[in-house]
Enzyme design. Structure first.
Site, PDB file in Angstrom:
ATOM      1  CB  SER A   1      -0.919   0.016   1.222  1.00  0.00           C
ATOM      2  OG  SER A   1      -0.171   0.262   2.408  1.00  0.00           O
ATOM      3  CB  THR A   2       0.171   4.649  -1.324  1.00  0.00           C
ATOM      4  OG1 THR A   2       0.064   4.206  -2.687  1.00  0.00           O
ATOM      5  CG2 THR A   2       0.822   6.016  -1.295  1.00  0.00           C
TER       6      THR A   2
ATOM      7  CD  GLU B   1       3.662  -3.198  -8.113  1.00  0.00           C
ATOM      8  OE1 GLU B   1       2.440  -3.349  -7.856  1.00  0.00           O
ATOM      9  OE2 GLU B   1       4.396  -4.111  -8.475  1.00  0.00           O
TER      10      GLU B   1
ATOM     11  CB  CYS C   1      -1.292  -3.211  -7.253  1.00  0.00           C
ATOM     12  SG  CYS C   1      -0.213  -4.162  -8.350  1.00  0.00           S
TER      13      CYS C   1
END
Length: 481
Positions: free
Chosen positions: A235-236, A256, A290
């Protein structure tokens, strides 16, 4: 939930090719069986340090291992993945809830990745550039970093875990992989494949930890003096934390992160192909990829017919009886339900209930900006190509995108304007290939996995210069005296 955990298997860590069972364990709940299926060893800071030390101890010998030997080991590991494909798919099915067919496919992709990486090992080359001064010469070498720390998520543990191990390992680094606590048996099995293939002790080390100890254990790993590089897929939110810790320790990272992939359907598209591609992109693995399609943007002239075909394609392939759309955890289910409830409460309309297609989604709704990571897609109608691009780019993410058109020149023009690390024309957003560089723009991360120069990300450059003739006139330098 099982009434007793005394008879359950414990998934161990792998450190220096040895299974390591810790004093502390935690339970793994299966979304398929709806009960605890095994326990998992929980790495402590001490265990993390031990793994990094083991990787460091193995590094010098592994970095000097001939390319032909490395290539043979990777080929052997690929063979083992395929030989155990059904067993590995069962592990992924039970831990993550994906279908067995989808799991078998990702194991096959992992084997293909290992073969592809094996073929690239001999292609690592330096340079001998010309430099100023006729009596000077130089070469630029590519050398491994040392210990590379990898983080891989639960949703595609074999392909993403293999990528986190294989690319740095092929470049001559050793690896500590922190696998997801949701699918530890998958990551153990992957580490066991490398062990059985014959990789030396310490080259591949596998860890997991209790969620409550994530900060402590991961910080210890990132800041360990032997760890020289970090690659993270996830996750970001968590990726930003990892990058911050690594940045303070002056260590490079490859990230990523999340996505909010758009798919644009232009007014000249093959609508049946577009509908099928959007359904596959949105709902494969219950949208838990994703690169999953989260927004479909269609031009008004074909919107009505496209919506009819999309509903049909989604229902036929992923409907209540046709497709398995299990989410990995109760937390994922709650997020899924809350996003739908918020959007419908603010005026969005349900076009299809299961899987979920919503129309009328706007900026007042959480779903407009939030990565759902679940089987929801929003359908947006626009008038012009420019409107489609504006809407597609209105996101903090930029990992993958797709578009459908019969005009390749038009498709290439639109692709050039999309703010995304990958754009697929007349293909789903989830398309990927080991020969392509993979990574995102904006908050979807930076750095690239894979591609023609896939190993370069895990190599650093060193310049070596010398005088080709002694300045005091004693003749040329010789390599042997």
């Amino acid at each position: 939930m099982a009434s007793s955990t005394f008879d359950l298997e414990t998934v161990s860590l792998i450190v220096a090719n040895q299974d390591r069972v810790t004093d502390v364990t935690f339970p793994i709940q299966s979304p398929v069986k709806e009960r605890i299926i095994h326990l998992c060893a929980a790495a402590s800071v001490k265990d993390a340090t031990h793994a990094a030390d083991a990787a460091q101890a193995a590094f010098q010998a592994w970095a000097k291992t001939p390319a032909s030997v490395r290539r043979g080991l990777f080929t052997r590991a690929a063979d083992l993945l395929l030989a155990k494909q059904d067993l590995l798919a069962t592990y992924q099915h039970e831990e993550t809830g994906c279908s067995r067919g989808s799991a078998r496919h990702t194991v096959g992709l992992a084997a293909n990745l290992l073969r592809d990486v094996a073929g690239k090992i001999s292609g690592v080359n330096g340079l001998m550039p010309q430099i100023e001064g006729g009596e000077r010469a130089a070469m630029v070498l590519k050398v491994p970093y040392g210990v590379v720390l990898g983080f891989a998520p639960w949703n595609a543990p074999f392909i993403l875990g293999a990528r986190a191990i294989a690319l740095p390992l092929a470049a001559g680094n050793t690896v500590v992989l922190k696998g997801s606590e949701l699918s530890p048996k998958c990551f153990w099995a992957l580490g066991d494949i490398f062990r059985e293939a014959g990789f030396p002790a310490g080259c591949v080390n596998i860890l997991y930890h209790r969620p409550s100890e994530a900060s402590e254990v991961c910080s210890a790993l990132i800041t360990h003096r032997a760890v020289r590089m970090v690659n993270f897929t996830g996750s970001t939110l968590v990726g930003a934390i990892v990058a911050s810790i690594a940045g303070q320790a002056v260590k490079p990272v490859v990230l990523e992160l999340g996505g909010k992939a758009p798919c644009i359907v232009l007014d000249d598209a093959d609508l049946e192909a577009a509908a099928a591609g959007c359904a596959v992109g949105a709902f494969t693995n219950a949208g838990q990829i994703c690169m999953s399609t989260e927004r479909i943007i269609v031009q008004r002239a074909v919107a009505e017919e496209f919506q009819r075909l999309l509903v049909q394609a989604a229902a036929d392939r992923f409907g209540m009886e046709a497709g398995l759309l299990r989410l990995v955890s109760s937390a994922a289910v709650r997020k899924h339900e809350e996003l739908i409830s918020d959007a419908v409460g603010k005026g969005a309309r349900v076009v299809l209930d299961h899987p979920t297609i919503l129309s009328g989604v706007d900026k007042t709704m959480d779903l407009y900006y939030t990565e759902s990571f679940s089987p929801i897609v929003s359908l947006h109608v626009v008038d012009t190509e420019e409107d489609a691009l504006s809407l597609a780019n209105d996101t903090e993410y930029g990992l993958a995108a797709a578009l459908f058109t019969r005009d390749l020149a038009r498709g290439l023009r639109v692709a050039g304007e999309l703010e995304s690390g990958a754009v697929h024309i007349n293909q789903p957003t989830i398309f990927d290939d080991p020969n392509l560089p993979h990574g995102g723009f904006k908050s979807s991360g930076f750095g690239r996995f894979g591609g023609v120069h896939g190993l370069d990300q895990f190599l650093q450059t060193k310049s070596v210069t010398w005088l080709s003739r002694q300045s005091f006139g004693s003749g040329p330098l010789r390599s042997h005296d």
